[in-house]
Scaffold this active site. Structure first.
Site, PDB file in Angstrom:
ATOM      1  N   CYS A   1     -28.057  69.479  53.856  1.00 17.12           N
ATOM      2  CA  CYS A   1     -28.161  68.012  53.817  1.00 17.12           C
ATOM      3  C   CYS A   1     -26.866  67.339  53.360  1.00 17.12           C
ATOM      4  CB  CYS A   1     -29.351  67.565  52.971  1.00 17.12           C
ATOM      5  SG  CYS A   1     -29.580  68.474  51.453  1.00 17.12           S
TER       6      CYS A   1
ATOM      7  N   CYS B   1     -31.784  68.575  56.291  1.00 20.70           N
ATOM      8  CA  CYS B   1     -31.470  69.883  55.718  1.00 20.70           C
ATOM      9  C   CYS B   1     -31.203  70.984  56.735  1.00 20.70           C
ATOM     10  CB  CYS B   1     -32.569  70.283  54.736  1.00 20.70           C
ATOM     11  SG  CYS B   1     -32.690  69.141  53.348  1.00 20.70           S
TER      12      CYS B   1
ATOM     13  N   LYS C   1     -40.850  72.710  46.297  1.00 19.76           N
ATOM     14  CA  LYS C   1     -39.993  71.539  46.142  1.00 19.76           C
ATOM     15  C   LYS C   1     -40.706  70.356  46.780  1.00 19.76           C
ATOM     16  CE  LYS C   1     -35.371  69.820  47.292  1.00 19.76           C
ATOM     17  NZ  LYS C   1     -34.097  70.132  47.978  1.00 19.76           N
TER      18      LYS C   1
ATOM     19  N   ARG D   1     -37.899  63.397  54.097  1.00 19.33           N
ATOM     20  CA  ARG D   1     -37.952  64.860  54.144  1.00 19.33           C
ATOM     21  C   ARG D   1     -39.383  65.384  54.050  1.00 19.33           C
ATOM     22  NH1 ARG D   1     -32.851  64.645  50.746  1.00 19.33           N
ATOM     23  NH2 ARG D   1     -31.213  64.874  52.320  1.00 19.33           N
TER      24      ARG D   1
ATOM     25  N   GLU E   1     -46.925  78.532  48.740  1.00 15.73           N
ATOM     26  CA  GLU E   1     -45.479  78.573  49.009  1.00 15.73           C
ATOM     27  C   GLU E   1     -44.808  79.672  48.169  1.00 15.73           C
ATOM     28  OE1 GLU E   1     -43.451  77.190  51.022  1.00 15.73           O
ATOM     29  OE2 GLU E   1     -44.362  75.380  51.828  1.00 15.73           O
TER      30      GLU E   1
ATOM     31  N   LYS F   1     -39.684  72.146  41.631  1.00 12.79           N
ATOM     32  CA  LYS F   1     -38.799  70.980  41.551  1.00 12.79           C
ATOM     33  C   LYS F   1     -39.525  69.771  42.109  1.00 12.79           C
ATOM     34  CE  LYS F   1     -34.366  69.213  43.227  1.00 12.79           C
ATOM     35  NZ  LYS F   1     -33.212  69.381  44.094  1.00 12.79           N
TER      36      LYS F   1
HETATM   37 ZN    ZN Z   1     -31.263  69.880  51.728  1.00 14.63          ZN
END
Ligand code: ZN
Length: 337
Positions: free
Chosen positions: A130, A138, A207, A229, A245, A260
């Protein structure tokens, strides 16, 4: 378990305040303590010479040219910090983020300079595109069923190449952050094929698509030029999905997993730790978490030191073994006074 009758297990026999009376005893019974070696300091490197540009929304954090980065890391090492994660702001951007793969790219230059000056430190590299794509997403884009989106499978070999290039330049740990399906597997295969079986993967496994990244985008110049995103980062409403995940990334070979952001996701940190107690867990105390505290402290609304330490303690108490934080230098300074 204690099977004795619980008849006396209450007031006035039991008085919880007994253990809080003496400050030294409070230290002895404290369950969670912070140490300087728990923290990883994020750093932003950009081209140029003598560049030390403060990020307005993140006081005390800078975009640094390689020469200034070397000085910055030197002063962090003097404070007792030894772990760093690098983000690059390249000289040029294009549709695929090709400058990320260049052995002469900005992060690769930074790695070589830091490795030369500080052989003992730990260098982690953020692995994503990104900051390198002109559209700010990304990975390379493709139109699928009428919607423009990041092309997951086309991003995977590029990620592997980026990691190999960073490993060659001196990275100790690679940390893919793009939330592409299959990214850990692709990177492990790429690193191993290039002879870098020793490099661990710290995967940004859970994330979230978070508003708390706002100041970072100023810092890394990585704001998406269209859309957002949410087709690859997670929905803030989901916690069970985070467990899935994480399990998938571990099955693909992740050595350390990350949640995160941290502060609004303490429940996720706790659940991931409970599901995978044997796996090292990293939490990213992100830019917005840092900036809102700095702003409140600058207004005199919060005690900066006490609030910062309380937040970081909560992240560790929730289950994080290590924390990426922009407060790392502040904490190291406070721990000396
Ligand atoms: Zn990224």
């Amino acid at each position: 378990m204690n099977d004795r009758p619980q008849a006396s297990a209450g007031f006035p026999t039991v008085r919880q305040r007994r253990l809080r009376r003496h400050p030294v005893l409070r230290d002895l019974v404290r369950e969670t303590s912070l140490h300087v070696h728990d923290f990883i300091l994020p750093l932003f490197v950009r081209p140029g010479l003598g560049v030390r540009k403060e990020i307005a929304s993140m006081p005390g954090n800078y975009q640094l040219s390689v020469d200034c980065l070397v000085d910055e890391v030197g002063s962090a090492v003097d404070l007792g910090l030894y772990s760093f994660i690098l983000f690059g702001i390249p000289a040029s951007k294009d549709a695929t983020g090709s400058s990320a793969l260049d052995d002469e790219g900005i992060v690769q230059q930074a790695l070589r300079a830091l490795r030369r000056n500080y052989p003992e430190i730990l260098l982690i590299t953020d692995e994503c595109f990104c900051e390198y794509t002109d559209h700010g997403h990304c990975g390379p884009l493709a139109t699928v069923a009428g919607r423009m989106d990041v092309d997951n499978d086309a991003t995977l070999p590029l990620l592997a190449q980026q990691c190999v290039s960073h490993a060659r330049a001196g990275a100790d740990v690679v940390a893919p952050s793009g939330m592409m399906d299959g990214m850990v597997q692709a990177i492990r295969a790429g690193l191993d094929a290039a002879g870098h079986t020793e490099i661990p993967i710290l995967s940004y496994a859970a994330k979230y698509a978070s508003a708390f990244y706002g100041p970072f985008r100023e810092a890394a110049e990585s704001t998406p030029q269209f859309g957002d995103r949410r087709t690859y980062q997670m929905d803030p409403g989901n916690a069970r999905e985070a467990l899935r995940e994480v399990a998938l990334d571990l099955a693909e070979g992740a050595d350390v997993i990350m949640v995160k952001p941290a502060l609004s996701y303490l429940d996720v940190i706790c659940r991931v730790k409970q599901a995978h107690p044997d796996v090292p867990l990293c939490a990213y105390n992100v830019s917005g978490e840092f900036s809102m505290l700095k702003a409140a402290a600058a207004n005199g609304w919060l005690d900066e030191q006490r609030t910062t330490l309380e937040i970081l303690t909560s992240i560790k108490r929730a289950g994080a073994d290590m924390i990426i934080t922009y407060s790392a230098k502040d904490i190291a300074r406070w721990s000396r006074t």
